[in-house]
Scaffold this active site. Structure first.
Site, short mmCIF file in Angstrom:
data_model
loop_
_atom_site.label_atom_id
_atom_site.label_comp_id
_atom_site.label_asym_id
_atom_site.label_seq_id
_atom_site.Cartn_x
_atom_site.Cartn_y
_atom_site.Cartn_z
N ASP A 16 0.86 -1.18 0.00
CA ASP A 16 0.00 0.00 0.00
C ASP A 16 0.90 1.24 0.00
OD1 ASP A 16 -2.35 1.54 0.22
OD2 ASP A 16 -2.13 1.63 2.40
N ASP A 18 -0.30 5.14 0.87
CA ASP A 18 -0.63 6.08 1.95
C ASP A 18 -0.57 5.36 3.29
OD1 ASP A 18 -1.64 8.70 0.57
OD2 ASP A 18 -2.61 7.08 -0.52
#
Length: 270
Positions: A16, A18
């Site tokens: 991922d 953020d």
């Protein structure tokens, strides 16, 4: 550190962005060192993000300013996944009214999807994140959905990690539209299987050999566990250590951040 995954068996890593690679414009530690190690040990990797606001080129430009090297082929966003899904759903073409930013608009256009500004003319209403959305656009989307347009969301993340703290995410916009229309959206991004499967197809790897690294249990971790993927949770974003540990199906690894994941890989490989 909770640890159950055998990292020696991992041949690809999904990360991922953020809350894992950066928070807002601030880079998190250990990213490039981990990527260098994965390359040195012949492991493939891909950034898999629910953030639909940017194009792959814009993501690459952003992380380059942080000293992180990647190319556009290393980016899979929920905007790209949603556009690909719509192209499969509507092979003869479809008109879309969107709430979102450049990343979503360009992804749709690259799949040959017609983006319209007249909401009543749209077959599908698609919502991603839009940090400057206006009430009138939300009202137009609401009326079109109530009139029968299909309602699709890029992802269901209710909050978004920023330098200021957690701000409303795409899921908050979807909740507003659902409350106003009574219609539940079809959501494409994590934790739904399609986005993970697109990522693994792109890397040519299997679920058992692909590690998902994320900061949010309900999207990054839960979706990967459902597919039989090993998982590593980092504590640099949304979900707390306690929440990870007490989840019904906790992640295989719970780590402070990516430097500790690199250490775990080195230890497993030694």
């Amino acid at each position: 550190m909770a640890q159950r995954a055998d990292l020696r068996e991992v041949r690809a890593v999904l990360l991922d962005m953020d809350g894992v690679v950066y928070v807002g414009e601030a880079p998190l530690p250990g990213v490039q060192a981990l990527l260098d190690y994965l390359k040195a040990t012949d492991r493939n990797w891909l950034f898999v993000t629910n953030n639909s606001s940017r194009t792959p080129a814009q993501f690459v430009e952003k992380i380059a300013r942080m000293g992180i090297g990647a190319d556009e082929a290393h980016i899979l966003s929920s905007a790209l996944a949603t556009a690909s899904w719509l192209a499969e759903q509507y092979p003869d073409g479809v008109r879309v009214f969107m709430i979102g930013q450049d990343g979503l608009r360009r992804a749709l256009q690259q799949e040959g999807i017609t983006v319209v500004e007249d909401a009543p003319a749209a077959d599908v209403i698609v919502s991603g994140i839009d940090f400057s959305v206006r009430y009138e656009r939300l009202a137009d989307a609401t009326l079109a959905i109530r009139a029968g347009a299909r309602f699709v969301g890029t992802n269901s993340d209710t909050s978004f990690p920023s330098e200021r703290g957690q701000i409303p995410g795409t899921g908050a916009l979807l909740a507003l539209l659902e409350a106003a229309t009574g219609v539940t959206p079809t959501v494409i991004g994590k934790p739904n299987a399609g986005m993970f499967q697109q990522a693994m197809h792109k890397l040519g790897t299997s679920a058992a050999a692909t590690l998902m690294v994320g900061d949010r249990y309900e999207t990054d971790i839960a979706g990967a566990i459902e597919l039989g993927m090993p998982t590593a949770a980092v504590l640099t974003g949304i979900t707390t250590e306690e929440a990870f540990r007490t989840a019904a199906r906790p992640p295989d690894l719970i780590l402070p951040g990516l430097p500790e994941l690199l250490d775990a890989f080195r230890q497993a490989d030694s």
